[in-house]
Design an enzyme around this catalytic site. Sequence first.
Site, PDB file in Angstrom:
ATOM      1  N   TYR A 155      -1.652  -3.467  -6.993  1.00 11.40           N
ATOM      2  CA  TYR A 155      -1.304  -4.131  -5.512  1.00 11.40           C
ATOM      3  C   TYR A 155      -2.467  -3.985  -4.859  1.00 11.40           C
ATOM      4  CZ  TYR A 155      -0.250  -5.346  -0.925  1.00 11.40           C
ATOM      5  OH  TYR A 155      -0.396  -5.757   0.317  1.00 11.40           O
ATOM      6  N   LYS A 206      -9.498  -2.321   2.351  1.00 15.32           N
ATOM      7  CA  LYS A 206      -9.172  -1.281   3.059  1.00 15.32           C
ATOM      8  C   LYS A 206      -9.834   0.086   2.640  1.00 15.32           C
ATOM      9  CE  LYS A 206      -6.522  -3.600   5.982  1.00 15.32           C
ATOM     10  NZ  LYS A 206      -5.412  -4.320   5.619  1.00 15.32           N
ATOM     11  N   ASP A 232      -8.723  -9.933   9.508  1.00 15.08           N
ATOM     12  CA  ASP A 232      -8.333  -8.574   9.250  1.00 15.08           C
ATOM     13  C   ASP A 232      -9.197  -7.393   9.506  1.00 15.08           C
ATOM     14  OD1 ASP A 232      -5.852  -7.085   8.010  1.00 15.08           O
ATOM     15  OD2 ASP A 232      -7.277  -6.549   6.358  1.00 15.08           O
ATOM     16  N   HIS A 257      -9.951  -2.450  11.920  1.00 10.87           N
ATOM     17  CA  HIS A 257      -8.855  -3.408  11.598  1.00 10.87           C
ATOM     18  C   HIS A 257      -8.626  -4.584  12.454  1.00 10.87           C
ATOM     19  CE1 HIS A 257      -4.345  -3.443   9.927  1.00 10.87           C
ATOM     20  NE2 HIS A 257      -5.027  -4.423   9.180  1.00 10.87           N
ATOM     21  N   ARG A 288       2.054 -12.098  -0.846  1.00 11.17           N
ATOM     22  CA  ARG A 288       0.846 -12.466  -0.249  1.00 11.17           C
ATOM     23  C   ARG A 288       0.173 -13.604  -0.926  1.00 11.17           C
ATOM     24  NH1 ARG A 288      -1.465  -8.927   4.246  1.00 11.17           N
ATOM     25  NH2 ARG A 288       0.273  -7.402   4.566  1.00 11.17           N
ATOM     26  N   ASN A 294      -2.153 -14.918  12.315  1.00  8.70           N
ATOM     27  CA  ASN A 294      -1.815 -16.087  13.069  1.00  8.70           C
ATOM     28  C   ASN A 294      -2.710 -16.270  14.276  1.00  8.70           C
ATOM     29  OD1 ASN A 294       1.100 -17.119  12.247  1.00  8.70           O
ATOM     30  ND2 ASN A 294       0.878 -14.928  11.612  1.00  8.70           N
ATOM     31  N   CYS A 331       1.532  -7.690  12.292  1.00 10.90           N
ATOM     32  CA  CYS A 331       1.735  -7.672  13.751  1.00 10.90           C
ATOM     33  C   CYS A 331       0.978  -8.849  14.239  1.00 10.90           C
ATOM     34  CB  CYS A 331       1.321  -6.379  14.616  1.00 10.90           C
ATOM     35  SG  CYS A 331       2.639  -5.283  14.335  1.00 10.90           S
ATOM     36  N   GLY A 371       0.591 -20.248  18.842  1.00 15.62           N
ATOM     37  CA  GLY A 371      -0.366 -21.175  19.632  1.00 15.62           C
ATOM     38  C   GLY A 371      -0.440 -20.939  21.071  1.00 15.62           C
ATOM     39  N   ARG A 373       0.856  -1.319  -0.007  1.00 15.96           N
ATOM     40  CA  ARG A 373      -0.002   0.165   0.064  1.00 15.96           C
ATOM     41  C   ARG A 373       0.947   1.263  -0.012  1.00 15.96           C
ATOM     42  NH1 ARG A 373      -1.738   0.655   4.490  1.00 15.96           N
ATOM     43  NH2 ARG A 373      -1.165  -1.138   5.478  1.00 15.96           N
ATOM     44  N   SER A 422      -0.413  -3.645  10.905  1.00 14.77           N
ATOM     45  CA  SER A 422      -0.455  -4.477   9.746  1.00 14.77           C
ATOM     46  C   SER A 422       0.828  -5.358  10.085  1.00 14.77           C
ATOM     47  CB  SER A 422       0.034  -3.666   8.558  1.00 14.77           C
ATOM     48  OG  SER A 422      -1.261  -2.963   8.244  1.00 14.77           O
TER      49      SER A 422
HETATM   50  P1  GTP Z   1      -1.903  -7.708   7.787  1.00 21.76           P
HETATM   51  O1  GTP Z   1      -2.285  -9.026   6.910  1.00 21.76           O
HETATM   52  O2  GTP Z   1      -0.633  -6.946   7.418  1.00 21.76           O
HETATM   53  O3  GTP Z   1      -2.769  -7.049   8.381  1.00 21.76           O
HETATM   54  O4  GTP Z   1      -0.893  -8.714   9.146  1.00 21.76           O
HETATM   55  P2  GTP Z   1      -1.205  -9.266  10.191  1.00 21.76           P
HETATM   56  O5  GTP Z   1      -1.621  -8.567  11.432  1.00 21.76           O
HETATM   57  O6  GTP Z   1      -2.560 -10.295   9.870  1.00 21.76           O
HETATM   58  O7  GTP Z   1      -0.058 -10.059  10.577  1.00 21.76           O
HETATM   59  P3  GTP Z   1       0.290 -11.613  10.443  1.00 21.76           P
HETATM   60  O8  GTP Z   1      -0.489 -12.513  11.346  1.00 21.76           O
HETATM   61  O9  GTP Z   1       0.625 -12.008   8.884  1.00 21.76           O
HETATM   62  O10 GTP Z   1       1.939 -11.725  11.160  1.00 21.76           O
HETATM   63  C1  GTP Z   1       2.947 -10.822  10.842  1.00 21.76           C
HETATM   64  C2  GTP Z   1       4.153 -11.303  11.323  1.00 21.76           C
HETATM   65  O11 GTP Z   1       3.990 -11.572  12.875  1.00 21.76           O
HETATM   66  C3  GTP Z   1       4.869 -12.566  11.151  1.00 21.76           C
HETATM   67  O12 GTP Z   1       5.988 -12.415  10.564  1.00 21.76           O
HETATM   68  C4  GTP Z   1       4.424 -13.692  11.980  1.00 21.76           C
HETATM   69  O13 GTP Z   1       5.660 -14.511  12.081  1.00 21.76           O
HETATM   70  C5  GTP Z   1       4.523 -12.577  13.385  1.00 21.76           C
HETATM   71  N1  GTP Z   1       3.656 -13.073  14.329  1.00 21.76           N
HETATM   72  C6  GTP Z   1       2.714 -13.417  14.489  1.00 21.76           C
HETATM   73  N2  GTP Z   1       2.172 -13.873  15.754  1.00 21.76           N
HETATM   74  C7  GTP Z   1       3.255 -13.836  16.440  1.00 21.76           C
HETATM   75  C8  GTP Z   1       3.445 -14.163  17.906  1.00 21.76           C
HETATM   76  O14 GTP Z   1       2.640 -14.449  18.634  1.00 21.76           O
HETATM   77  N3  GTP Z   1       4.899 -13.777  18.422  1.00 21.76           N
HETATM   78  C9  GTP Z   1       5.872 -13.502  17.299  1.00 21.76           C
HETATM   79  N4  GTP Z   1       6.960 -13.212  17.890  1.00 21.76           N
HETATM   80  N5  GTP Z   1       5.606 -13.247  16.151  1.00 21.76           N
HETATM   81  C10 GTP Z   1       4.241 -13.463  15.446  1.00 21.76           C
HETATM   82  C1  SPV Z   2      -2.546  -4.662   5.773  1.00 21.66           C
HETATM   83  O1  SPV Z   2      -1.486  -4.015   5.242  1.00 21.66           O
HETATM   84  O2  SPV Z   2      -2.699  -4.250   6.913  1.00 21.66           O
HETATM   85  C2  SPV Z   2      -3.229  -5.558   4.997  1.00 21.66           C
HETATM   86  C3  SPV Z   2      -2.552  -5.817   3.487  1.00 21.66           C
HETATM   87  O3  SPV Z   2      -3.949  -6.546   5.374  1.00 21.66           O
HETATM   88  S1  SPV Z   2      -3.427  -4.687   2.342  1.00 21.66           S
HETATM   89  O4  SPV Z   2      -4.616  -5.335   2.062  1.00 21.66           O
HETATM   90  O5  SPV Z   2      -2.359  -4.639   1.408  1.00 21.66           O
HETATM   91  O6  SPV Z   2      -3.832  -3.539   3.176  1.00 21.66           O
HETATM   92 MN    MN Z   3      -4.385  -5.795   7.630  1.00 22.47          MN
END
Ligand code: GTP
Ligand code: SPV
Ligand code: MN
Length: 596
Positions: free
Chosen positions: A201, A210, A281, A230, A379, A258, A254, A504, A73, A252
């Site tokens: 993108y 978004k 999301d 979000h 992605r 997961n 963070c 987990g 973005r 994003s």
């Molecule tokens: P967007 O799709 O961009 O909104 O991101 P998101 O918030 O869904 O993040 P995502 O779950 O894809 O995690 C992004 C990163 O955080 C990855 O590199 C993961 O490995 C890391 N991560 C996720 N959960 C944990 C956790 O509990 N501990 C640690 N140390 N890292 C984590």
């Molecule tokens: C984010 O950046 O928070 C995402 C990916 O979830 S995007 O849809 O490109 O904004």
């Molecule tokens: Mn997001």
Amino acid sequence: MNKPPTHNKKLKDWVSKMARLCNPDNIIWIDGSDTQKQLLEREAIAGAEIIRLNQEKLPSCFLHRTAPDDVARTEHLTYICTRRKLDAGPTNNWMAPKAAYQKAAAIFKNSMVGRTMYVIPFSMGPVGSSFSKIGVELTDSRYVVLNMLIMTRVGEAVLRQLEEEDNFTKCLHSKAQLDINKRLILHFPEDNTIWSVGSGYGGNVLLGKKCLSLRIASFIARKEYWLAEHMLIMGIEEPNGHIEYIVAAFPSACGKTNLAMLIPPEGLKRKGYRIWTVGDDIAWMRVDSDGSLWAINPETGFFGVAVGTNSKSNPTMVKVIQKNTIYTNVLLKPDQTVWWEGADGEVPTQGIDWMGRPWKPGIKDVNGKLILAAHPNSRFTAPITNCPSASFRLEQHHGVPISAIIFGGRRQHLAPLVYETFNWQHGVFVGATMASERTAAQVGKLGEVRRDPMAMFPFCGYNMADYFKHWLNMGKRMAKPPKIFHVNWFRTDQEGNFLWPGFGENLRILEWILDRCNNKVGANKTAIGFVPKAGDIDMTGLELNQGAMEKLFEVRNQDWIGELKGIKKFFEQFKRDLPRELWQEYKELLVRLESK
Ligand code: GTP
Ligand code: SPV
Ligand code: MN
């Protein structure tokens, strides 16, 4: 051109008007049928927009590569175009609507010559639910159409709804020349309109995500007294069948995706928890007639980060992306499957990298920098119905009732693993002062703290001061407001190693959060909020380094007093618009911190 499958004059007139501007050779209405989807796939393959992957190993999966300067973005090219600048607030880029339309129209003009314009009527949320909103996206990108077919509801039911619906979000997108100097992502909340030009993108072009579901929706939500956030949404089922739902806002990358589909750790298996994924999301939330907060996920798919996804970090997602998935900017292996840094299996000996160049492990560019197989923001787009933990309530018009709201960010030193806020107003303060640190992987000063209130800094479609006011007001509209918590999975030791294993294991923290919601455990009061008492987090089967738990829950008042400086600066930019309740919370926190 196929016949417009609608009698809606407003819709047909708008499509004609936009077609006159962009001048496509052809106009195709997307009906959501498999036949049409397959035709689009074949055309996109012929046009080298997508590559069909190994159909035995990855059935109905495709690979797409974006332009190298179009991989994330572009927040600096994203604008909120309200008549008054004040309504966009100090944290958004602003352009006057008239100037914005003119500037973008010059780029849209004739941008679709030699191309087809696709008309995608879509619904965010189950069609007919009082939560849901209809949008129509016009685009010259087949990749966008194929992604929207996964991420949103498209088809007959939406068209029927549109017959009587004047109130749809008008979304116009053109790749144009994919020129970063002629790229604009414009939001006109007062016109319920989005114009995106010059990008291909995800977050810039899948306008239901978004742009509509957060920026435009947050603007509408304020008027209609609901929340567009979000946030992930997940259910935690106990063996007796009772399910509690929570939402969580992390910036994003963070950890929302997961957490939303975590697998309970071995040590907690005996308790028989089951996780239900509602969304990863975006959450739309309303106060129902029972006085509680209910949430839906307006989307129908995941647009998740590929890099780092493997059977250890996210085994559920690894299953999800084995079929009907579009991969973007990952490595293509010789057997027509895909790979990325941190994927399962051996590092491939060769392949085609995300920019389409031959790749071998260890190769470097002219500056001696390692060339990555996949872009760090590569992605996948996959349907939520592929998810083994997908909630059975995804299509329910009511959504799910929310017990707890969790805010979180990446803080190496400051924030404890978990704390509970004192009440709704304090919770809003904690959300409004959320921050996250840059990692070494990001451009910018290492460890630099960036404020990201409610993880909405890049996504709030109006003045954030009014957004905070709206949050405060929403608390008053609820008979049973959810409790608000803050988590930090990212606290580190002196050497910079994570103190908490995360993933987990985070279920242990969610368990405490739910116990607090149900008044099952006590807590220790600190200046910033309630933290768990020793022994109240179930640590069965998890051995941490000596002293790690103490460090994870340590609240150092001096550090927090330092943090307040950054918060003060952040608040001050809103001048007199910032709700006085937040200054009150600020002052009370300072008093608590100094009195200990
Ligand atoms: P967007 O799709 O961009 O909104 O991101 P998101 O918030 O869904 O993040 P995502 O779950 O894809 O995690 C992004 C990163 O955080 C990855 O590199 C993961 O490995 C890391 N991560 C996720 N959960 C944990 C956790 O509990 N501990 C640690 N140390 N890292 C984590
Ligand atoms: C984010 O950046 O928070 C995402 C990916 O979830 S995007 O849809 O490109 O904004
Ligand atoms: Mn997001």
